[in-house]
Scaffold this active site. Structure first.
Site, PDB file in Angstrom:
ATOM      1  N   LYS A 150       0.802  -1.228   0.000  1.00  0.00           N
ATOM      2  CA  LYS A 150       0.000   0.000   0.000  1.00  0.00           C
ATOM      3  C   LYS A 150       0.837   1.280   0.000  1.00  0.00           C
ATOM      4  O   LYS A 150       0.377   2.324  -0.477  1.00  0.00           O
ATOM      5  CB  LYS A 150      -0.957   0.005   1.198  1.00  0.00           C
ATOM      6  CG  LYS A 150      -2.087  -1.005   1.085  1.00  0.00           C
ATOM      7  CD  LYS A 150      -3.109  -0.814   2.195  1.00  0.00           C
ATOM      8  CE  LYS A 150      -4.274  -1.777   2.052  1.00  0.00           C
ATOM      9  NZ  LYS A 150      -5.341  -1.517   3.034  1.00  0.00           N
TER      10      LYS A 150
ATOM     11  N   ASP B 250     -10.202   3.094   1.579  1.00  0.00           N
ATOM     12  CA  ASP B 250     -10.353   2.544   2.933  1.00  0.00           C
ATOM     13  C   ASP B 250     -11.066   3.524   3.860  1.00  0.00           C
ATOM     14  O   ASP B 250     -11.827   3.124   4.739  1.00  0.00           O
ATOM     15  CB  ASP B 250      -8.987   2.180   3.523  1.00  0.00           C
ATOM     16  CG  ASP B 250      -8.440   0.872   2.982  1.00  0.00           C
ATOM     17  OD1 ASP B 250      -9.250   0.009   2.576  1.00  0.00           O
ATOM     18  OD2 ASP B 250      -7.205   0.704   2.963  1.00  0.00           O
TER      19      ASP B 250
END
Length: 284
Positions: A67, A104
């Site tokens: 990420k 997210d």
């Protein structure tokens, strides 16, 4: 050729993303696919180069451990991804440029949407954990007006994370172990307040020990939110219900972040009216 997106990570076998996106593709009857691809750190740049050159590749979801590593090899980062310091969705734009996004935050806040429409006298969240997942959670809650207590094994790391993501605000840090022991603290009247207890650690995940949290630390009316998805009903959530608190499980965040990514990949919103059926499929 069929347009497609995928999820990448190392390992990748545990990912539920193919089930989620495949379910929506099936419901909408799209000529599209969603795949899972194992990509190691040393092959990440090669993978991105291959995606750029493939006209049918629409992008990918990014899971651990990529990420942050993927950020410098993309063409552009959306402001939220830059602020959080993590990308979980890569989207190929019409011009072929690769955009790093973070869904997210939206995924985490999704199950709280109705609650956050209300006006509150005060909002406070105790966030347990200072790892990668906590970054999106801290950014999202700070943006929604919460005062945060961030708990970890290293208070300096927690303080640095708060200063990076919401500098100059009156947040607090605590040792994770502090919440394992009972307290006799007398909470004030919480009428009109919004209190969250969030497990942002992997504790309670299958193969991990449970998170040690004594519910005497939760103000009256608190909501317990666990982002762990395997199992869905964690010891943390079970204990919260026994103590009389409302709970939110990790599937809400998982499905929410996938929904935002799906729209970027395929240009259509997923059929969220089938969420109950999707949850059954994910827990079968």
């Amino acid at each position: 050729m069929t347009r497609y997106a995928e999820v990448i990570g190392d390992p990748i076998i545990q990912s539920k993303s193919p089930v989620i996106h495949g379910f929506w593709i099936e419901k909408l009857g799209l000529d599209a696919e969603y795949r899972a691809t194992h990509v190691t750190a040393d092959r990440l740049r090669e993978y991105i180069t291959r995606g750029r050159e493939d006209p049918d590749w629409r992008g990918c979801n990014v899971t651990m451990p990529h990420k942050q590593a993927i950020m410098p090899i993309l063409d552009r980062l959306e402001p939220l991804a830059k602020r959080v310091g993590a990308v979980n969705t890569v989207v190929k734009g019409p011009d072929g440029r690769l955009i790093g996004r973070n869904t997210d935050v939206a995924g985490f806040l999704g199950p709280l949407t109705d609650r956050l429409r209300n006006q509150h006298y005060f909002r406070m969240a105790r966030v347990l954990g200072t790892g990668g997942a906590a970054r999106a959670i801290v950014a999202g809650l700070a943006g929604a007006g919460f005062t945060l207590v961030l708990a970890g094994r290293d208070p300096d790391k927690a303080r640095a994370l708060l200063e990076e993501l919401d500098p100059g605000k009156e947040h607090h840090v605590a040792l994770l172990d502090h919440f394992a022991q009972a307290t006799d603290f007398a909470f004030d009247d919480r009428q009109g307040c919004c209190d969250l207890i969030v497990n942002a650690t992997p504790l309670g995940m299958r193969g991990q020990p449970p998170l040690a949290f004594d519910w005497s630390h939760a103000p009256p009316g608190s909501v317990a939110y666990d982002i762990v998805t395997d199992p869905v009903d964690t010891p943390f959530l079970k204990d919260a219900r026994v103590a009389g608190f409302e709970t939110i499980d990790g599937l809400g965040m998982l499905i929410g972040q996938a929904a935002a990514a799906f729209t970027y990949f395929f240009g259509v919103e997923p059929p969220r009216e089938h969420d109950a059926e999707l949850r059954e499929r994910l827990t079968a």
